[in-house]
Design an enzyme around this catalytic site. Sequence first.
Site, PDB file in Angstrom:
ATOM      1  CE  LYS A 178      30.356  45.625  36.206  1.00 44.03           C
ATOM      2  NZ  LYS A 178      30.075  44.163  36.164  1.00 44.03           N
ATOM      3  CB  SER A 219      26.272  43.823  36.260  1.00 44.50           C
ATOM      4  OG  SER A 219      27.562  43.246  36.283  1.00 44.50           O
ATOM      5  CB  SER A 265      28.205  40.687  34.522  1.00 44.19           C
ATOM      6  OG  SER A 265      27.099  40.652  35.370  1.00 44.19           O
TER       7      SER A 265
END
Lengths: 492, 479
Positions: free
Chosen positions: B79, B154, B178
Site C-alpha cells: 500500500k 482505504s 481499512s
Amino acid sequence: MSSSTLVLPPPEVVAKYEPVIGLEVHVQLATQTKIFCGCPTSFGAPPNTNVCPVCLGLPGALPVLSRQSVEMAIRAALALNCQVRPVSRFARKNYFYPDLPKGYQISQYDQPVAENGSVEIVVDGNAKRIGITRVHMEDDAGKSIHEGFRDSDRYTYVDLNRCGTPLIEIVSEPDMRSSEEAHAFLTELKHLLQWVEVSTCDMEKGHLRCDANVSVRRHGAPQFGTKAEVKNLNSFRFLKMALDYEIARQIALIESGGSVEQETRLFNPDTGETAGMRSKEHAHDYRYFPEPDLAPLRISQDWLSRVESEMPELPNRRRERFLAEYGIREYDVQVLTSTRALSDYYEEAASKSRDPKAAGNWVMGDLMGALKSEGKEISESPVSAANLAELVDLIASGEISGRLAKEIFQKMFATGESARAIIDREGLRQVSDTGVLDRMVDEVIANHPKQVDQYKGGKTTVLGFLIGQVMKASKGQANPGAVNELLRKKLS
Amino acid sequence: MNIATLTIDQVREGLKKRAFSAVELTREALEFAQAENPKTNAYLHFSSERALEAAARVDEGIARGEDIGPLGGVPIAVKDVIVTKGVRTTCGSKLLAEYVPPYDATAVIRLEEAGGILIGKTNCDEFAMGSSNESSAFGPVRNPVAPDRVPGGSSGGSAAAVAQGTAVVALGSDTGGSIRQPASFCGVVGVTPTYGRVSRYGLTAFASSLDHVGPFARNVKDAAALLRVLAGRDPLDSTSAFAPVPDYPVDMDGGVEGMKIGLPREYFKDLPSETGDLILRGVETLKQLGCEVRDISLPHTAYAVGCYYIICTAEASSNLARYDGVRYTVRTPGDTLIDMYRNTRGAGFGLECKRRIMLGTYVLSAGYYDAYYLKAQKVRTLITRDFADAFERVDAIAAPVSPSPAFRLGEKTDDPMEMYLSDIYTLTGSLAGIPCMSVPCGKTVEGLPVGMQLMTRHFGEADMFRLAGAYEKASSFFA
C-alpha cells in the site's frame, strides 16, 4: 534608539508598586544525541547534515525516547529539589512554522517529568526560596535563517540540525519581586545546572533561553495584576534590562489611568524596550494531546535511585560541609563553590593537606590569580590539587617559608612539577639547622649594632628588620619562626 | 503455473524444484500486473527495478543452496502509505505526488529480508482516509469482482491486487477497518493484527494510536505466513510489542473443537438480512467444526463511531500538519507564509482529508478538548473493557465486517456519514487494539463477496488463524 513614548515614572511612584515575576527557562541538555533519534547534537555542523528521517519528521518516522535525555532531566529535577513523577507523559504541541517539520513539538503538558521544586537565592544578604512549578522535557525546533543570503529579501532558509535537540523547560512560581531577584534566580539556576552537568548553559549558543511573566501591583494588594509575557531574554543583562523596562512600562500605564493587557511582548536588545507581539485573543491554541507515538514515561524507584546515586553533592550541601569540616569563612566558601570544578579542586587540596584553611587561601589567591592571568580554567590548572596540598603541608611543617613557597608555586605553575621535585632539584630547603642559623644570626647582630641597641632600648619592632636581614642572608631558606626565637634569645 | 492463483507454498516449491526462477516469476508478475492494472487502477506505480534486483538475490541464494526464506520469490504489493526507499510513496495524495522516501518501512525491510519481492505500490484513499478508495488523488480503484463497484477502502488497491491475482499477498494498513472491509468487498483474507504486533515505522501516520500494518492474502495460511514475517518488536517503534511471535502458519493446524465463539448481539441487531444470513451460515459452519457458539454483549458498541471519529480526526489533524508546502516538493505559492500554507493545503488535500483535519482541529481546540477528545478516550477504555469482559467467556468473536457488500462507485461519496457507517463493525476492534480479520464467507445473489469478521484477545492471532483456517477448509465457498 527608538522614539519611545514611555515616560519613566519617578522613583517614589515606582516604590508604590510591587513587581511579580516568574521565569520560564529553556535549557539544552548536554547529551551526545538528539532526544528521539541517534543524530548528534554537535554545534556548527554544515546545515541540514545532522538529520535523519526521525528528526526531519518524514512521513512514517517515529520517535524513540533517549535514556540519556531522561537521566539528564532527572538530574536537573533533583538539583532543583523537584519531585520526579513515577509516570509522566509526552504531548504534542501543534503549531505551524517552517523550522518545525512535524508541525508539532513533542513536549510534556499535563504530566511533566518533575514538579514542586525550589531554588534558594540570596539578594542583598537575604536568602529567599523561589518555587519551581515544573520541569518538562521537549524537542527543539530547527532554525529559520532570515538574513545573510543573496536572496534573503525573498526567501528564508531553514537549518534542521537543531531539530530534536533535547531541552528541558523549567517554570518558576511567580515568586520574584524585583529584576535583581530574577537575575539572582537565573544565575543560581545556571550554576546548579552546570554543577550537575546537565547543560553547558552557554547563552550565546542558545543553550539557555529565558522568557519572563511580569505583572505589577500596589504593595499589599491581595491579587496579582495582569501579566505580560516577555520573550527573547537571552542574556543576563537583557533579562534585567527587559524586566526593568517592562515594570516601568506597566506602572506608567496604570498611573496614567490605563490597564495592562495580557499579551506576549518581545524584548528588543537594540532599544532596551519591549513591544507587543500578540494579544491574548491571538494567543496560539496549541491543541495539546497525548503523543500517541510514545508510551508514558515510567521512572521506577530503582532508576531514580541510581541516577540520584550518580549525582554530585549539590552546592548548598557542599557549602555547609566546607564550613563545618574545613573551618573556612562563609565568604570563602561562596568563592570556593562558585563552580563544581573549583569546589572539587579545593575539596581535594583541602582533604589532602594538613591546613585546609591555608589551602583555601592558596586556591583563591595565587592559583586563581595565575589562572586568570593566563586565561585558564581550573580544569586546566598546571598545579594539581594534590601538589598544592603538598606545598601547603611543606609550609605547615616548617620545611619552607611562606615566601619561598610563593616562589616555588610560580615554578610549579610554570612546569607542572611538584613542590618536592622543585625543592630537590634546586636545593631550596629551609634552613632549620640551628648551627647554620646560629652563625647567620650572630653575623647579623654583629653587623647591625645600631638596631641592636634600639631593640635593647625597648623598640621591639626593630626585631622584624633583624629577622628580615637573617632571611636575606639565608636567601629565604631560613625558617622565620626559628630565626625569631633565636634572635630574641640572643638579644635578651 | 497460473500466476493469478499462486500461493506462497507454490512459489517456494516452484523455486525449489527449479520450475521457474525468481527473476522469471517476478518478470511475469510485473507484466501481468501492468497488463491488468487498467481494469482496476490497483497500482499507482511499479518497482520493477527493485523487484528484479531482489529476485536476482533470491536466485543467487538458491544457486548457493541457501534457504530461500519464508517469502522467497513471492510477488508482493505494498500500500502506498508504507514508505519505500527510492520508490515513490504518494499516500494517494497530490501533496506527495513526487515524494521519494529516503528510507524503508520496517515492514518492507522484513518482507524483503524474508525473500519477498516488492513489485509495486497500491492505490488507496488519500492518507488512508476513506472506505471506498474514492478519495485517492489518482482515481478510484475498481473492484475486480464487479468493476462498477468500489473495492472498499482505504486499502482498496492492495485488496484488489490480491483478488485479481497480480500479487500473491499484499500489505495494507488498517485504522478503522481499512484492511478488513476491502478484504470483505473483494473476497480475500485481510488481517488487522494486535496494535503493536507489527511495527508502524515507515507507515505514514493517519491516526497513530489506531494505525496497523497487516496482510492481505487469498488464503488464511498465506496471511499467517506474511504476518509471521512482519510481526515482532522493532526498536524504532516505541509502541511495538515485545510479546513473542508464534509460528502462525504451523500453529494453524490444531483443531477448533470446543472453542467458544461469541456472537455480539449488538452487531446483528440492524444487520441487513443478506449479509446477516451469510455470516450466520458461517457461524453454523463453525458449530459443525465443534465450536460452541454463545450470545454475548458488547454494550458500548453504539458509541464506537463517535468515539472513533473524534480520536482519529484529532490525531490526523496533527499528523497531516507536516504537509505544508515547505517540504515534499509540492507547493502552491502565496504572498505570505500563511498564504502559502493555505494555498498549498487548500489545493493539495482532497475533501475527505480536509473534513477530517477540520474535525480534528475542532475537537482538540481549547475549551473543547475535555468534551470531545478526553471523553472519547474514556469511551475507548469502555469499549476495550467490553472486549476484555467478552473474552472472559469466549475464545473468539464472530461478526460481520460491513453491513453491506461492495457498493457502487459514487454511491456514497456525497454522504460522508453513510460512508462512515460502513465501518461500524470494524471500528470497535480497532479501538480496542485486538486482532481482527476478514475471511470470505460467501457471496450475495448478485455475486458480491462478503467477509466474516473474526476477533480474538490481544496477541491471540494464533487462535484467530486456527479458527479462520479451519473455517476456510470447511467452507464450500472457497475455491
